[in-house]
Design a protein around this motif. Structure first.
Motif, short mmCIF file in Angstrom:
data_model
loop_
_atom_site.label_atom_id
_atom_site.label_comp_id
_atom_site.label_asym_id
_atom_site.label_seq_id
_atom_site.Cartn_x
_atom_site.Cartn_y
_atom_site.Cartn_z
N UNK A 80 60.57 51.04 31.13
CA UNK A 80 61.04 50.85 32.81
C UNK A 80 59.98 49.89 33.27
N UNK A 81 60.50 48.69 33.63
CA UNK A 81 59.22 47.52 34.07
C UNK A 81 59.05 47.63 35.68
N UNK A 82 59.73 48.69 36.27
CA UNK A 82 59.74 48.81 37.68
C UNK A 82 58.29 49.48 38.10
N UNK A 83 57.84 49.49 39.32
CA UNK A 83 56.68 49.88 39.61
C UNK A 83 56.97 51.56 39.49
N UNK A 84 55.52 52.22 39.04
CA UNK A 84 55.93 53.78 38.94
C UNK A 84 56.23 54.40 40.03
N UNK A 85 55.50 54.14 41.05
CA UNK A 85 56.09 54.81 42.58
C UNK A 85 56.41 53.73 43.31
N UNK B 8 64.65 57.64 36.35
CA UNK B 8 64.54 56.72 35.36
C UNK B 8 65.59 57.10 34.38
N UNK B 9 65.77 56.29 33.23
CA UNK B 9 66.40 56.77 32.01
C UNK B 9 65.65 57.85 31.55
N UNK B 10 66.29 58.67 31.18
CA UNK B 10 65.51 59.94 30.60
C UNK B 10 64.66 59.44 29.35
N UNK B 11 63.29 59.51 29.22
CA UNK B 11 62.73 59.53 28.05
C UNK B 11 62.11 58.03 27.85
N UNK B 12 62.57 57.19 29.33
CA UNK B 12 62.03 55.76 29.42
C UNK B 12 60.51 55.87 29.60
N UNK B 13 59.56 54.85 29.12
CA UNK B 13 58.16 54.78 29.15
C UNK B 13 58.13 54.14 30.57
N UNK B 14 57.15 54.43 31.22
CA UNK B 14 56.83 53.43 32.56
C UNK B 14 55.67 52.68 32.24
N UNK B 15 55.97 51.45 32.25
CA UNK B 15 54.99 50.25 32.02
C UNK B 15 55.30 49.10 33.18
N UNK B 16 54.97 49.32 34.40
CA UNK B 16 55.14 48.59 35.47
C UNK B 16 54.96 46.90 35.08
N UNK C 116 75.29 58.36 35.37
CA UNK C 116 74.71 59.22 36.54
C UNK C 116 73.49 59.27 36.67
N UNK C 117 72.88 59.72 37.69
CA UNK C 117 71.24 59.86 37.87
C UNK C 117 70.81 61.05 37.49
N UNK C 118 71.52 61.96 37.27
CA UNK C 118 71.24 63.15 36.62
C UNK C 118 69.84 63.69 37.03
N UNK C 119 69.61 64.02 38.06
CA UNK C 119 68.31 64.36 38.62
C UNK C 119 67.80 65.46 37.65
N UNK C 120 68.45 66.12 36.92
CA UNK C 120 67.98 67.38 36.23
C UNK C 120 67.07 66.64 35.18
N UNK C 121 67.52 65.50 34.46
CA UNK C 121 66.80 65.00 33.43
C UNK C 121 65.66 64.15 33.77
N UNK C 122 65.75 63.64 34.88
CA UNK C 122 64.79 62.84 35.39
C UNK C 122 63.88 63.46 36.29
N UNK C 123 63.44 64.75 36.05
CA UNK C 123 62.68 65.51 36.97
C UNK C 123 61.32 65.09 36.85
N UNK C 124 60.49 65.01 38.12
CA UNK C 124 59.08 64.70 38.10
C UNK C 124 58.46 65.70 38.36
N UNK C 125 57.70 66.25 37.34
CA UNK C 125 57.01 67.60 37.58
C UNK C 125 55.75 67.38 38.44
N UNK C 126 55.42 67.96 39.42
CA UNK C 126 54.38 67.89 40.33
C UNK C 126 52.96 68.46 39.83
N UNK C 127 52.03 67.64 39.57
CA UNK C 127 50.72 68.37 39.02
C UNK C 127 50.17 69.70 40.17
N UNK C 128 49.69 70.64 39.46
CA UNK C 128 49.07 71.46 40.66
C UNK C 128 47.59 71.26 40.67
#
Lengths: 114, 379
Positions: free
Chosen positions: B176-181, B188-196, B257-269
């Motif tokens: 995924x070449x888009x900005x991370x945030x 994002x596509x499930x399993x895609x690597x973020x390299x903006x 679909x954008x399937x939020x279930x598989x594209x979940x971003x876990x928030x760190x504690x």
């Protein structure tokens, strides 16, 4: 009178030096401000390989009190496995110490392995 | 009077016709010139106006210009989806009539048809059909897709179906070449690597070490240049199997679909490696299938009571299974105190650092008599 004064100053200086020396010694002690979660894994990786009762005695946090762990770590050079310890850096040893100390026999949450 | 008027009009028509003819003839040598540059001898059955790869390359720009359309006349499946000239539209010759609506409204638009190379007749046939529809500016890139790929630095674009199929085989790295945030984080596509793309130089170390490992870049769709820029940068780094999913996330979303279930971003504690407890509770209640929930207690404890959707891997067995853990969803370890789950987190950090989405529950997951559970934060 002047003599007495000098005496006390000497006493003070000696006392001061002794104190700082003691403090310096204390500074080399392990403290439990490491990462105990990580320490638990590092213990599994670096210590439990032997200390699972096969090639060395089975050890878990609650086999010693906090004071005993403190002593063991401060004098680990004397242990048979000191060589193993020296392979690790101070940070990792502090993490392991934190894990063992925080779950020692007399700790609020003594633990065998959980 | 009447006659005079008529002949005047006649004259005007002749003049206009003459002008038009002149315009056409005047242009004709131009076509001939570009034809003579061709490195092959055109066959009789070929379309009258041919272009070479340089001419095509000049028109391959992102986003595609309004006055040009590059058209892939090969079958959609499997040819087009597996690889086409970036920006090319699929109008297979065999189903040309269905594809007509994809042609531009403006009949003066430059249309460049191509297919599978010098032996392939599809593009020539389709070009003739387009001309019949009134398109005045039609060309064929006769050497077609094989020639496109021969030029060093060129790459192919692929479609969503292809990306999905390769991801299912797990033999590709999708980037995924888009900005991370906020882009990647939002979905994002499930399993895609973020390299903006903007951080490509510093983050390209995240790409596979093997330079022939297949890479597919994507970003925000046909208008977005980031994936193309990154693809070029990757080729410069020496990667040999680089593709771009030009349709990008919009096409992916439309298809799957954008399937939020598989594209979940876990928030760190707050604690290193821990999951935010409020978010964890929300996931358990609303979308438990969005994470791999791994209970690291012993099998007998797990047998007594466990969370729905959780899998049991006692921490003592975890080391053996580290390599088998899936990487398409975040992993969250749980146990009653955070001790064994934290240990599991650090084990993965140590033994499988490539898995980035790994968390543990700092604090305990405790079951009550009636089978309900409680999350106890660490004091």
């Amino acid at each position: 009178m002047a003599r007495k004064k000098r005496f006390w100053s000497v006493v003070c200086i000696v006392f001061f030096v002794a104190c700082s020396f003691g403090a310096a010694l204390a500074g080399s002690e392990f403290s439990n401000d490491g990462n105990g979660r990580k320490g638990k894994y590092l213990y599994r990786k670096n210590c439990r390989t032997c200390h699972d009762g096969s090639s060395a005695a089975e050890i878990s946090p609650n086999t010693k009190t906090q004071a005993q762990w403190q002593r063991t770590f401060n004098t680990y050079e004397r242990l048979e496995c000191a060589e193993e310890w020296q392979k690790m850096d101070q940070g990792d040893l502090t993490d392991i110490f934190t894990y063992l100390y925080d779950h020692a026999y007399d700790s609020p949450q003594p633990a065998t392995c959980g | 009077m009447k006659n005079f008027k008529f002949s005047q009009r006649m004259n005007a028509i002749v003049v206009i016709a003459g002008l038009l003819l002149g315009l056409l003839l005047g242009n004709a040598p131009l076509y001939a010139k570009s034809q003579s540059d061709l490195t092959f001898e055109p066959e009789d059955w070929m379309f009258h106006s041919l272009v070479d790869v340089e001419e095509v390359a000049r028109h391959v720009q992102i986003p595609v210009a309004d006055d040009v359309m590059i058209i892939d006349a090969r079958p959609y499946k499997p040819k087009y989806i597996k690889g086409h000239i970036p920006g090319a539209v699929s109008i297979p010759n065999t189903t040309f009539e269905d594809g007509v609506e994809r042609l531009p409204e403006d009949k003066d638009t430059l249309l460049i048809f191509y297919c599978g190379g010098l032996k392939c007749k599809l593009s020539h046939k389709a070009a003739r059909k387009a001309e019949k529809l009134g398109y005045s500016n039609v060309r064929v890139f006769a050497e077609g897709f094989p020639r496109w790929m021969e030029v060093s630095g060129h790459y192919a674009s692929v479609s969503a179906e292809y990306v999905a199929a390769r991801m299912a085989e797990n033999d590709v790295v999708v980037v995924d070449a888009r900005p991370y945030k906020p882009k990647y984080v939002k979905g994002h596509i499930p399993g895609a690597l973020s390299v903006p793309d903007t951080q490509f130089d510093s983050l390209s170390a995240k790409l596979p070490r093997k330079k022939d490992f297949p890479l597919i870049f994507y970003c925000g769709g046909l208008e977005c240049r980031l994936s193309h820029k990154s693809a070029k940068a990757a080729i410069e780094l020496g990667y040999t199997d680089v593709k771009v999913f030009s349709g990008g996330y919009p096409e992916w979303k439309a298809a799957y679909g954008d399937d939020p279930d598989t594209t979940i971003m876990v928030e760190a504690g707050e604690v290193e490696g821990s999951i935010d407890i409020a978010q964890f509770q929300d996931i358990l209640e609303n979308k438990p299938e969005s994470i791999y929930l791994i209970d690291v207690r012993d099998a007998d404890e797990f047998a007594e009571n466990s969370l729905e959707n959780s899998i049991n891997i006692p921490v003592d067995d975890l080391e053996k299974q580290v390599e088998d853990l899936p990487d398409d969803k975040p992993i969250v370890f749980v146990c009653p105190t955070g001790a064994r789950s934290g240990e599991s987190f650090y084990m993965l950090q140590d033994l499988r650092p490539s898995l980035k989405e790994v968390y543990y529950l700092e604090g305990g997951l405790v079951f009550t008599e009636d089978g309900t559970y409680e999350i106890k934060p660490t004091e």
